[in-house]
Design an enzyme around this catalytic site. Structure first.
Site, short mmCIF file in Angstrom:
data_model
loop_
_atom_site.label_atom_id
_atom_site.label_comp_id
_atom_site.label_asym_id
_atom_site.label_seq_id
_atom_site.Cartn_x
_atom_site.Cartn_y
_atom_site.Cartn_z
CG HIS A 1 66.37 47.83 74.81
ND1 HIS A 1 64.70 47.03 74.73
CD2 HIS A 1 65.38 49.23 74.93
CE1 HIS A 1 64.17 47.21 74.24
NE2 HIS A 1 63.98 48.79 74.87
CE LYS B 1 73.11 37.50 65.88
NZ LYS B 1 71.89 37.80 67.08
NE ARG B 2 72.66 47.99 61.67
CZ ARG B 2 71.67 49.03 61.47
NH1 ARG B 2 70.93 49.27 62.18
NH2 ARG B 2 73.13 49.86 61.22
CE LYS C 1 73.74 42.97 67.57
NZ LYS C 1 73.05 42.97 68.13
CB THR D 1 63.61 39.08 69.43
OG1 THR D 1 65.59 40.51 68.63
CG2 THR D 1 63.61 40.15 71.28
CE LYS E 1 62.33 38.60 65.55
NZ LYS E 1 63.26 39.10 65.30
#
Ligand code: 26W
Length: 777
Positions: free
Chosen positions: A326, A513-514, A519, A621, A625
């Site tokens: 992952h 998100k984290r 990111k 992911t 959504k």
């Protein structure tokens, strides 16, 4: 009154004497859950016929179960009606804590997979840990993150059944520990198939020592009990660096060993001591390397207890195990210190050595040069490389999006791909549309149902049939009304939870998100500041008002991530309190972002922020959504974003920035300082970290962030994630969205085209591929 409604009422009598209307959320929740659980009895079997797949995962981020189970059992409507008749809100269960037994994407994916497998009658069971405390609860105090324990069981745990009689003994040096299973039903849509999520709880074999107690040695008396319980007390909140902590290794071995023992016990109930059918009876999927100690543990059991040779045991392991990667972030790849490993589970170590030796023989026989061996070695420099072990002793290694798998093959795991090309495969992630559209967006669900029926609930490709409606003005206006309604609903929720008033006439731009440097929440923050300065200066005109929303938890020890949270909150303060701009923009960092918050935020979003540095986000992911709920993606060429725009069209999304190939080109000569020097807009926003515009409360956090961009650190070059390189393209893409949003129907059309083309991203498709291509179930 329906039968089930009566069953709820009689279950309520076991909880309280009060009538439904006055019983309170907790009692109603217990009653509804218990009544529904009884409905699973008929179809819930623990050891049915045929080959089964087992999903071993340290995390299952299941979120609140009650509504999704009711939906899948077909009981949601009558339950909601009963609540309504008694003056109770359908949002009553919003008060119930959602079990946060996972950190982020990897744990949520596991939960979506279970839902999809059960729905499609695929025999898949989950095995994990029943953490007493899930991921910490987050508050924002004075702009800083603070962590509190997440005691998710304070409302009870009506969906679990403790199976005392199926507990397993797990051996550690100096101590044996009970693994007691708690089973949760995993109910497929339609209620026909019920699989099992089995979470193990650690308990002492020898509990309280009364002799010691009588000798007044109180702490000694409870020490063993505490040590045992500690194993399943707490989920580790890090998803960035592998810390190599002793207790984490204990957790991994604890659930790996218990799960294997359980599987073997069940196998023996059927075949006795004949292990020739084992690999045709079970497939074990390793969710990242966290359960990889299962491999030497299986060898140990087969060799010590079933008296097999190494070769026999190894060939079974090869056929049983498969591994999912992952992340390619080097710092997250697990390596256990050999000494630590031996001090916790010395009895497993010889099997690691055997694997290492067998690998070495294999490499030499294939003509790999001696000096090349250490690139592959499972045991190298006093460390045990878990990913190498997983690849070597399994028949399948998969990435989670096309680009991710390509990077694994060509770069991160190149030498392994050369050795075993046939083992590598891709399984692009997916999400369950039951939770991420059906449950969280009933308004959009009915909109779809009115036009194309409800087949999409079990076949998401059906959404394609929406395409003709993307040119229908009536449908577009109705879609816009729904978006607006979801914004209002979110605004109510945000007001309750974060005491902040959202302006629902604004564009909703969301990054959830984290918190991670890769990111690039900081890039988002910089760009917001740039817009703010533009509005102040008057250089930015006709800007469509926008609300910028963030939600993220930072690992408690991740100093920079915490600095970024504080910085975003400082920007929010500046913007929201400036009367000259706050009619044009709002910024909010919501607190305690979790699955339930996601279910409110995603349906309300117009813009989905997916802005990771190209090549760093394995898949993502939440991007899927958002797409499913009709937001456009503002994103980089990374992870599943690439496949999203492949499906929905680049012209209906906003893709920007450097690609993996571009970054490889510029890497060596990259100089963020030069970019700052040459571009006053960039300089101005970055300098706010150090020029006194904001205060970090005297912590030095902002200066440290500034240095990470301009100077770098011993472990990374300056601006390792290329924020400044992508800054202008990002701002441009953002402003393009802002302009195009003004053509409301044109924009809604883009959104609806995204919905219509989201079919590929159902986890129904993903899990079917695992079942057919990896497990053979
Ligand atoms: C060593 C600690 C640790 C713990 C968890 C390291 C790494 C992790 C996970 C791999 C983090 C994670 O959740 N990864 C995400 O997995 C998702 C599901 O495949 C992907 O969509 C995300 O891109 C990936 O970051």
């Amino acid at each position: 009154m329906t039968t089930f409604q009566n069953e709820i009422l009689s279950a309520l009598k076991e909880e309280t004497d009060k009538p439904l209307a006055e019983a309170g959320a907790k009692a109603v929740y217990q009653a509804v859950s218990r009544a529904a659980l009884r409905r699973t009895r008929e179809n819930w079997k623990t050891n049915p016929e045929g080959k089964r797949a087992c999903y071993l995962s340290a995390e299952f981020l299941i979120g609140r179960m009650v509504n999704s189970n009711l939906l899948n059992l077909g009981l949601l409507k009558e339950t909601r009606e009963l609540l309504e008749q008694n003056g109770l809100s359908p949002e009553l269960f919003d008060e119930i804590d959602d079990p946060a037994l996972g950190n982020g994407g990897l744990g949520r994916l596991a939960a979506c997979f279970l839902d999809s497998a059960a729905t499609q009658n695929i025999p898949l069971d989950g095995f994990g840990i029943r953490y007493q405390y899930g991921l910490f609860r987050q508050t924002i105090e004075n702009g800083f993150q603070r962590e509190y324990p997440d005691d998710w069981q304070r409302f009870g745990d009506p969906w679990s059944i403790r199976r005392e009689e199926e507990k397993e003994l797990v051996h550690f040096r100096g101590q044996d520990v009970w693994a007691v299973p708690y089973d949760m039903p995993v109910i497929g849509y339609g209620g026909k198939t019920v699989n099992t999520l089995r979470l193990w709880q650690a308990e002492a074999v020898k509990g309280f020592d009364f002799d010691l107690f009588n000798q007044q040695k109180y702490s000694e008396a409870v020490r063993l009990e505490n040590e045992a319980n500690a194993i399943s007390t707490c989920l580790y909140p890090n998803d960035d660096t592998d810390e190599g902590k002793r207790l984490r290794l204990k957790q991994q071995y604890f659930f790996s060993s218990a799960s294997l023992q359980c599987i073997i016990r069940r196998y023996k109930e059927r075949y006795g001591d004949d292990f020739s059918h084992f690999a045709d009876s079970y497939a074990v999927q390793l969710n990242d390397t966290h359960p990889t100690v299962s491999i030497p543990e299986l060898l140990r059991i087969l060799m010590e207890e079933e008296l097999m040779s190494f070769e026999e045991a190894f060939s079974i392991a090869l056929r049983v195990f498969a591994y999912t990667n992952h992340t390619i972030m080097a710092e997250a790849l697990e390596k256990w210190n050999q000494e630590l490993f031996c001090s916790v589970i010395p009895h497993v170590f010889p099997y690691v050595v055997m694997l290492n030796n067998a690998l070495k023989r294999e490499l030499l026989s294939r003509g790999v040069e001696k000096k090349e061996l250490s690139r592959y070695a499972i045991l190298d420099g006093g460390l045990i490389h878990m990913a190498r072990m997983a690849i070597y002793a399994s028949h399948s290694t998969n990435g989670v999006a096309e680009i991710h798998t390509r990077i694994l093959k060509e770069d991160a795991l190149k030498e392994w791909y050369e050795l075993y090309p046939e083992r590598f495969n891709n399984k692009t992630n997916g999400i369950t549309q039951r939770r991420w559209l059906g449950l969280c967006n009933p308004e959009l669900s009915s909109f779809i149902g009115d036009r194309i029926g409800n087949g999409w609930l079990t076949d998401l490709d059906e959404l394609k049939k929406l395409m003709p409606y993307t040119g229908d003005v009536n449908s577009l206006r109705q879609f816009m009304d729904i978006k607006k309604a979801k914004k209002n609903e979110l605004a109510r929720y945000v007001y309750e939870h974060d005491n902040f008033g959202l302006n629902t006439d604004f564009i909703f731009d969301v990054q959830i998100k984290r918190l991670h440097e890769y990111k690039r929440q900081l890039l988002n923050a910089f760009s917001i500041l740039d817009i703010y300065f533009g509005l102040k200066d008057g250089t930015l005109t006709d800007f469509a008002p926008t609300t910028f929303l963030f939600g993220a938890k930072a690992a408690p020890g991740y100093y920079r991530a915490k600095g970024i949270i504080k910085y975003i909150n400082e920007i929010a303060n500046l913007v929201n309190n400036d009367p000259n701009v706050n009619r044009k923009m709002q910024v909010l960092f919501v607190s305690n972002y979790n699955v339930s918050y996601a279910e409110k935020l995603i349906p309300a979003a117009d813009v989905s922020e997916q802005i990771s540095t190209a090549g760093t986000e394995a898949s993502g992911t939440s991007n899927m959504k958002f797409m499913l709920n009709g937001a456009v993606t503002l994103g980089t060429y990374d992870g599943a974003n690439i496949e999203i725009v492949e499906q929905a069209g680049e012209e209906n999304n906003y893709i920007f920035g450097a690609r993996v190939e571009d970054l490889a080109q510029v890497a060596d000569s990259y100089c963020p300082k030069k970019i700052m020097k040459e571009n006053p807009r960039i300089r101005r926003v970055v300098e706010t970290l150090v020029d006194g515009t904001f205060s970090d409360g005297g912590t030095g956090m902002f200066k440290e962030l500034y240095d990470s961009l301009t100077e770098g650190a011993s472990w990374h070059k300056p601006d390792h994630y290329y924020l400044l390189l992508d800054f202008i393209p990002y701002c441009d893409a953002r402003l393009r969205i802002n302009r195009e949003y003004a053509q409301r129907e044109e924009f809604a059309k883009k959104c609806l085209i995204n919905v219509a083309n989201a079919g590929k991203f159902s986890s129904d498709r993903t899990i079917k591929q695992y079942a057919e291509e990896i497990w053979g179930v």
